[in-house]
Design a protein around this motif. Structure first.
Motif, PDB file in Angstrom:
ATOM      1  N   LEU A  34       0.605  -1.186  -0.109  1.00  0.00           N
ATOM      2  CA  LEU A  34      -0.061   0.017  -0.098  1.00  0.00           C
ATOM      3  C   LEU A  34       0.972   1.302  -0.103  1.00  0.00           C
ATOM      4  O   LEU A  34       0.655   2.223  -0.762  1.00  0.00           O
ATOM      5  N   PHE A  35       1.939   1.319   0.766  1.00  0.00           N
ATOM      6  CA  PHE A  35       2.983   2.659   0.862  1.00  0.00           C
ATOM      7  C   PHE A  35       3.537   2.604  -0.546  1.00  0.00           C
ATOM      8  O   PHE A  35       3.436   3.738  -0.969  1.00  0.00           O
ATOM      9  N   SER A  36       3.914   1.464  -0.992  1.00  0.00           N
ATOM     10  CA  SER A  36       4.812   1.579  -2.548  1.00  0.00           C
ATOM     11  C   SER A  36       3.804   2.111  -3.532  1.00  0.00           C
ATOM     12  O   SER A  36       4.076   2.872  -4.436  1.00  0.00           O
ATOM     13  N   ALA A  37       2.403   1.405  -3.410  1.00  0.00           N
ATOM     14  CA  ALA A  37       1.629   1.995  -4.436  1.00  0.00           C
ATOM     15  C   ALA A  37       0.988   3.289  -4.381  1.00  0.00           C
ATOM     16  O   ALA A  37       1.006   4.131  -5.292  1.00  0.00           O
ATOM     17  N   LEU A  38       0.819   3.645  -3.289  1.00  0.00           N
ATOM     18  CA  LEU A  38       0.190   4.875  -2.859  1.00  0.00           C
ATOM     19  C   LEU A  38       1.160   6.142  -3.125  1.00  0.00           C
ATOM     20  O   LEU A  38       1.100   7.427  -3.537  1.00  0.00           O
TER      21      LEU A  38
END
Length: 170
Positions: A34-38
């Motif tokens: 989630l961190f990487s995608a956002l």
């Protein structure tokens, strides 16, 4: 019944930790994804997002543990192995006590990391790549929290002693 009679064996707790590491893979994977995608973070240590990524994963793991301990005193592996976290008086641990337990659980690993860095800086070995010798030298520090239970009168881990919690049979 004595406190040590209500404490699960060290063997049971260590086996539950193996199960816990398997479940933590999912917590770490989802939070990291989630961190990487956002943020479109790709893992570059030179990126300004690098420490935000580490903090996010550290916080997600902390939330997992703290919420489980606060709600029922147990994570899924603790339920399976039939023990729970309680305050020293036997009540459900408070939210600050749960966070203190999580923070104190990092004493051994952080001491090992600091010692590893010190060995690498003092010897020069491991400056360009991982030093197996330095890593082997710091393993006892990494296990400090758990090795404490061998000498503790109630077989409690170091982080339980410091946070005012204990593990009890469910």
């Amino acid at each position: 019944m004595a406190t040590s009679d209500m404490t699960p064996t060290i063997r049971r707790r260590l086996l539950a930790m193996v199960y816990e590491f398997i479940l933590l893979f999912g917590v770490v994977f989802i939070s990291a994804y989630l961190f990487s995608a956002l943020t479109r973070f790709r893992g570059d240590p030179a990126s300004p997002l690098y420490y935000g990524f580490q903090f996010t994963v550290f916080g997600a793991v902390g939330l997992y543990f703290v919420l489980c301990w606060r709600k029922s005193g147990q994570t899924l592996p603790m339920k399976t192995w039939k023990f729970r976290v309680v305050s020293t008086d036997g009540s459900r641990p408070s939210l600050p006590r749960c966070w203190a337990r999580y923070a104190a659980a990092w004493i051994g690993p952080l001491a090992a990391l600091a010692a590893y860095k010190a060995i690498v800086l003092l010897t020069g070995y491991g400056m360009t790549r991982f030093s197996v010798a330095a890593a082997c030298a710091v393993v006892p520090l990494a296990c400090l929290n758990f090795a404490w239970a061998v000498a503790d009168r109630d077989r409690q881990f170091l982080h339980d002693r410091l946070a005012g919690t204990r593990l009890a049979k469910a």
